[in-house]
Structure formats: structure tokens, C-alpha cells
Design a protein around this motif. Structure first.
Motif, PDB file in Angstrom:
ATOM      1  N   SER A 168       0.843  -1.199   0.000  1.00 21.01           N
ATOM      2  CA  SER A 168       0.000   0.000   0.000  1.00 21.01           C
ATOM      3  C   SER A 168       0.874   1.243   0.000  1.00 21.01           C
ATOM      4  O   SER A 168       1.879   1.303   0.708  1.00 21.01           O
ATOM      5  N   SER A 169       0.470   2.235  -0.782  1.00 19.71           N
ATOM      6  CA  SER A 169       1.142   3.535  -0.753  1.00 19.71           C
ATOM      7  C   SER A 169       0.771   4.255   0.542  1.00 19.71           C
ATOM      8  O   SER A 169      -0.170   3.859   1.239  1.00 19.71           O
ATOM      9  N   GLU A 170       1.470   5.320   0.841  1.00 20.90           N
ATOM     10  CA  GLU A 170       1.138   6.112   2.035  1.00 20.90           C
ATOM     11  C   GLU A 170      -0.277   6.664   1.929  1.00 20.90           C
ATOM     12  O   GLU A 170      -1.021   6.669   2.912  1.00 20.90           O
ATOM     13  N   ASP A 171      -0.640   7.122   0.730  1.00 23.91           N
ATOM     14  CA  ASP A 171      -1.992   7.655   0.529  1.00 23.91           C
ATOM     15  C   ASP A 171      -3.037   6.569   0.779  1.00 23.91           C
ATOM     16  O   ASP A 171      -4.068   6.809   1.415  1.00 23.91           O
ATOM     17  N   GLU A 172      -2.767   5.360   0.297  1.00 22.41           N
ATOM     18  CA  GLU A 172      -3.698   4.250   0.525  1.00 22.41           C
ATOM     19  C   GLU A 172      -3.775   3.893   2.002  1.00 22.41           C
ATOM     20  O   GLU A 172      -4.868   3.652   2.530  1.00 22.41           O
ATOM     21  N   LYS A 173      -2.640   3.879   2.688  1.00 21.49           N
ATOM     22  CA  LYS A 173      -2.641   3.586   4.123  1.00 21.49           C
ATOM     23  C   LYS A 173      -3.472   4.612   4.882  1.00 21.49           C
ATOM     24  O   LYS A 173      -4.273   4.253   5.758  1.00 21.49           O
ATOM     25  N   ASN A 174      -3.286   5.889   4.548  1.00 20.37           N
ATOM     26  CA  ASN A 174      -4.076   6.944   5.209  1.00 20.37           C
ATOM     27  C   ASN A 174      -5.562   6.760   4.943  1.00 20.37           C
ATOM     28  O   ASN A 174      -6.388   6.902   5.845  1.00 20.37           O
ATOM     29  N   PHE A 175      -5.897   6.451   3.702  1.00 21.60           N
ATOM     30  CA  PHE A 175      -7.294   6.208   3.322  1.00 21.60           C
ATOM     31  C   PHE A 175      -7.891   5.067   4.150  1.00 21.60           C
ATOM     32  O   PHE A 175      -8.981   5.187   4.703  1.00 21.60           O
ATOM     33  N   LEU A 176      -7.155   3.967   4.252  1.00 20.30           N
ATOM     34  CA  LEU A 176      -7.651   2.800   4.981  1.00 20.30           C
ATOM     35  C   LEU A 176      -7.743   3.062   6.483  1.00 20.30           C
ATOM     36  O   LEU A 176      -8.664   2.581   7.139  1.00 20.30           O
ATOM     37  N   GLU A 177      -6.809   3.826   7.025  1.00 18.05           N
ATOM     38  CA  GLU A 177      -6.796   4.099   8.459  1.00 18.05           C
ATOM     39  C   GLU A 177      -7.823   5.148   8.857  1.00 18.05           C
ATOM     40  O   GLU A 177      -8.280   5.170   9.996  1.00 18.05           O
ATOM     41  N   GLN A 178      -8.163   6.012   7.936  1.00 17.84           N
ATOM     42  CA  GLN A 178      -9.112   7.072   8.258  1.00 17.84           C
ATOM     43  C   GLN A 178     -10.527   6.638   7.895  1.00 17.84           C
ATOM     44  O   GLN A 178     -11.087   5.783   8.534  1.00 17.84           O
ATOM     45  N   SER A 179     -11.060   7.198   6.862  1.00 21.20           N
ATOM     46  CA  SER A 179     -12.483   6.959   6.580  1.00 21.20           C
ATOM     47  C   SER A 179     -12.744   5.783   5.651  1.00 21.20           C
ATOM     48  O   SER A 179     -13.827   5.212   5.658  1.00 21.20           O
ATOM     49  N   GLY A 180     -11.789   5.421   4.809  1.00 23.27           N
ATOM     50  CA  GLY A 180     -11.962   4.295   3.905  1.00 23.27           C
ATOM     51  C   GLY A 180     -13.155   4.448   2.977  1.00 23.27           C
ATOM     52  O   GLY A 180     -13.601   5.554   2.659  1.00 23.27           O
ATOM     53  N   TYR A 181     -13.675   3.314   2.554  1.00 21.65           N
ATOM     54  CA  TYR A 181     -14.793   3.300   1.610  1.00 21.65           C
ATOM     55  C   TYR A 181     -16.016   4.024   2.174  1.00 21.65           C
ATOM     56  O   TYR A 181     -16.677   4.790   1.472  1.00 21.65           O
ATOM     57  N   GLY A 182     -16.298   3.808   3.454  1.00 16.04           N
ATOM     58  CA  GLY A 182     -17.448   4.476   4.074  1.00 16.04           C
ATOM     59  C   GLY A 182     -17.345   5.993   3.992  1.00 16.04           C
ATOM     60  O   GLY A 182     -18.346   6.687   3.822  1.00 16.04           O
ATOM     61  N   GLY A 183     -16.137   6.508   4.099  1.00 12.37           N
ATOM     62  CA  GLY A 183     -15.927   7.951   3.980  1.00 12.37           C
ATOM     63  C   GLY A 183     -16.268   8.456   2.587  1.00 12.37           C
ATOM     64  O   GLY A 183     -16.835   9.538   2.434  1.00 12.37           O
ATOM     65  N   ILE A 184     -15.922   7.672   1.572  1.00 11.64           N
ATOM     66  CA  ILE A 184     -16.255   8.039   0.185  1.00 11.64           C
ATOM     67  C   ILE A 184     -17.772   8.077   0.012  1.00 11.64           C
ATOM     68  O   ILE A 184     -18.321   8.997  -0.594  1.00 11.64           O
ATOM     69  N   VAL A 185     -18.457   7.086   0.553  1.00 17.63           N
ATOM     70  CA  VAL A 185     -19.931   7.045   0.472  1.00 17.63           C
ATOM     71  C   VAL A 185     -20.516   8.288   1.129  1.00 17.63           C
ATOM     72  O   VAL A 185     -21.408   8.940   0.571  1.00 17.63           O
ATOM     73  N   GLU A 186     -20.006   8.628   2.315  1.00 21.86           N
ATOM     74  CA  GLU A 186     -20.520   9.824   3.019  1.00 21.86           C
ATOM     75  C   GLU A 186     -20.241  11.095   2.246  1.00 21.86           C
ATOM     76  O   GLU A 186     -21.088  11.994   2.173  1.00 21.86           O
ATOM     77  N   GLU A 187     -19.074  11.209   1.627  1.00 20.18           N
ATOM     78  CA  GLU A 187     -18.742  12.374   0.796  1.00 20.18           C
ATOM     79  C   GLU A 187     -19.768  12.523  -0.327  1.00 20.18           C
ATOM     80  O   GLU A 187     -20.266  13.621  -0.579  1.00 20.18           O
ATOM     81  N   LEU A 188     -20.052  11.414  -1.008  1.00 21.43           N
ATOM     82  CA  LEU A 188     -20.996  11.447  -2.119  1.00 21.43           C
ATOM     83  C   LEU A 188     -22.396  11.819  -1.643  1.00 21.43           C
ATOM     84  O   LEU A 188     -23.117  12.557  -2.335  1.00 21.43           O
ATOM     85  N   LYS A 189     -22.802  11.296  -0.497  1.00 21.28           N
ATOM     86  CA  LYS A 189     -24.120  11.652   0.047  1.00 21.28           C
ATOM     87  C   LYS A 189     -24.201  13.139   0.332  1.00 21.28           C
ATOM     88  O   LYS A 189     -25.196  13.780   0.014  1.00 21.28           O
ATOM     89  N   SER A 190     -23.158  13.710   0.929  1.00 21.16           N
ATOM     90  CA  SER A 190     -23.192  15.139   1.270  1.00 21.16           C
ATOM     91  C   SER A 190     -23.140  15.997   0.006  1.00 21.16           C
ATOM     92  O   SER A 190     -23.720  17.079  -0.007  1.00 21.16           O
ATOM     93  N   GLU A 191     -22.475  15.523  -1.039  1.00 16.42           N
ATOM     94  CA  GLU A 191     -22.441  16.279  -2.299  1.00 16.42           C
ATOM     95  C   GLU A 191     -23.801  16.346  -2.962  1.00 16.42           C
ATOM     96  O   GLU A 191     -24.099  17.279  -3.663  1.00 16.42           O
ATOM     97  N   SER A 192     -24.627  15.306  -2.741  1.00 17.55           N
ATOM     98  CA  SER A 192     -25.947  15.292  -3.390  1.00 17.55           C
ATOM     99  C   SER A 192     -27.002  15.995  -2.571  1.00 17.55           C
ATOM    100  O   SER A 192     -28.122  16.183  -3.028  1.00 17.55           O
ATOM    101  N   ASP A 193     -26.684  16.383  -1.328  1.00 19.15           N
ATOM    102  CA  ASP A 193     -27.662  17.080  -0.476  1.00 19.15           C
ATOM    103  C   ASP A 193     -27.871  18.509  -0.949  1.00 19.15           C
ATOM    104  O   ASP A 193     -27.082  19.128  -1.558  1.00 19.15           O
TER     105      ASP A 193
END
Length: 193
Positions: A168-193
Motif C-alpha cells: 500500500s502507498s502512504e496515501d492508501e494507508k491513510n485512506f484505509l486508516e481514516q475513513s476508507g470506503y465508508g468515507g467516500i460514500v458519506e462524501e458522495l451523500k453530502s455532495e448530493s444534499d
């Protein structure tokens, strides 16, 4: 009942929509016990005769795209039949088999594209869900867009790295340790609000 009908009946009725996206060891074991031999046949190039009609193609996609994700969690075999599933899904869509299957079951023709680490497949998946799943597509569309966003960002799914022995790259590690896939889903939900 034919094996094709048995596979479809099991996934659509016994497991059903509530069980399609949850992880339980009991379900995973049942799929391993019941369908491992079929999956192995598909892995070795068998079951291709199933792909000549809509229901057979649906059953093939369940065996090659859905079942291995249950049977082999955190194991590279979870993705071993993905290329076969993608090829059959693309052909089935091209000849209109997907449109002969009702929603929400139709999604299983598009999920092999959602599971792809190719951005072109991701774009096609989003388009197909948007245009061919008018009744049941909202949740699927959200997840299709989330998968596409992960591929746009990383070019692959970082949450597969351990199973596939990829660094895993550093960016991938940060992604996995922080919000991960669920964070992406939440971002998309807030963009459509």
C-alpha cells in the motif's frame, strides 16, 4: 430443479436482498459447502454453457462474482474469477440479457463492472445503473459512484491490497486508516444534499 434455478433460488430467495451485502460466517460457510465445486468448475473454464440465456448468465455471474466474495474473504481467490465474470457480464449486457431480468436482481449483471479495477468498467457500471435500473438503482448508483471514485483516486481498491499481497502507498494507508470506503460514500451523500 436445474442447478441454474437452484443457484438463483438460493441467492434471490433464501439469502435475499437483506443478505446480499452482509458478512456472516454461517452464510459464507453455507456457500462454501454448497457451491465450491461449481465455482471451481467456473474457475477452470466450465459452466460457460450457462451464459447463452439470461437466467443462465445470471447464475454464472452469481457463482463467479458474488459467491467467491463470501467464500474467500481476505483471500486472493475472492477475485480469481472476476475476469470471467466481467467478460460474461459485458456480453450479457451487449445482447440485452440484463433487461430480461427484473430489478433488483438486474444489478448482478453490473456488479462485475463495479468490482473491476478498470476506470472504463467503472464508468460503464455507473451509466448502466443510471439508465437501466430506474426503480431500484439509487443505492446501487451511490455505491457505483463510490467504487468509481476509489478507482479514480488510486487506480485500484486499496482494501484488496492485503489479500492480493500488494504494498500500500502512504496515501492508501491513510485512506484505509481514516475513513476508507465508508468515507467516500458519506462524501458522495453530502455532495448530493
Amino acid at each position: 430443479m436445474s442447478v441454474i434455478d437452484e443457484v438463483i433460488e438460493f441467492w434471490l430467495s433464501e439469502v435475499g436482498p437483506k443478505g446480499w451485502y452482509i458478512s456472516t460466517e454461517a452464510l459464507d460457510q453455507k456457500i462454501r459447502d454448497t457451491y465450491m465445486d461449481l465455482w471451481t468448475q467456473a474457475l477452470n473454464g466450465g459452466l460457460h454453457e450457462w451464459t447463452s440465456d439470461p437466467r443462465g448468465a445470471l447464475a454464472y455471474l452469481l457463482v463467479t462474482d458474488q459467491f467467491p466474495r463470501n467464500m474467500f474473504r481476505e483471500d486472493p481467490r475472492a477475485f480469481a474469477t472476476d475476469p470471467r465474470a466481467r467478460a460474461v457480464a459485458k456480453h450479457a449486457v451487449d445482447v440485452g440479457f440484463d433487461m430480461k431480468i427484473d430489478e433488483p436482481e438486474r444489478q448482478f449483471f453490473y456488479l462485475p463492472l463495479m468490482h473491476s479495477e478498470c476506470l472504463t468498467d467503472q464508468d460503464r457500471c455507473v451509466r448502466l445503473i443510471l439508465t437501466r435500473m430506474p426503480k431500484e438503482g439509487a443505492s446501487n448508483l451511490l455505491h457505483a459512484r463510490a467504487h468509481r471514485r476509489v478507482i479514480r483516486r488510486f487506480g485500484r481498491f486499496p482494501y484488496r491490497n492485503n489479500a492480493l499481497a500488494r504494498c500500500s502507498s502512504e496515501d492508501e494507508k491513510n485512506f484505509l486508516e481514516q475513513s476508507g470506503y465508508g468515507g467516500i460514500v458519506e462524501e458522495l451523500k453530502s455532495e448530493s444534499d
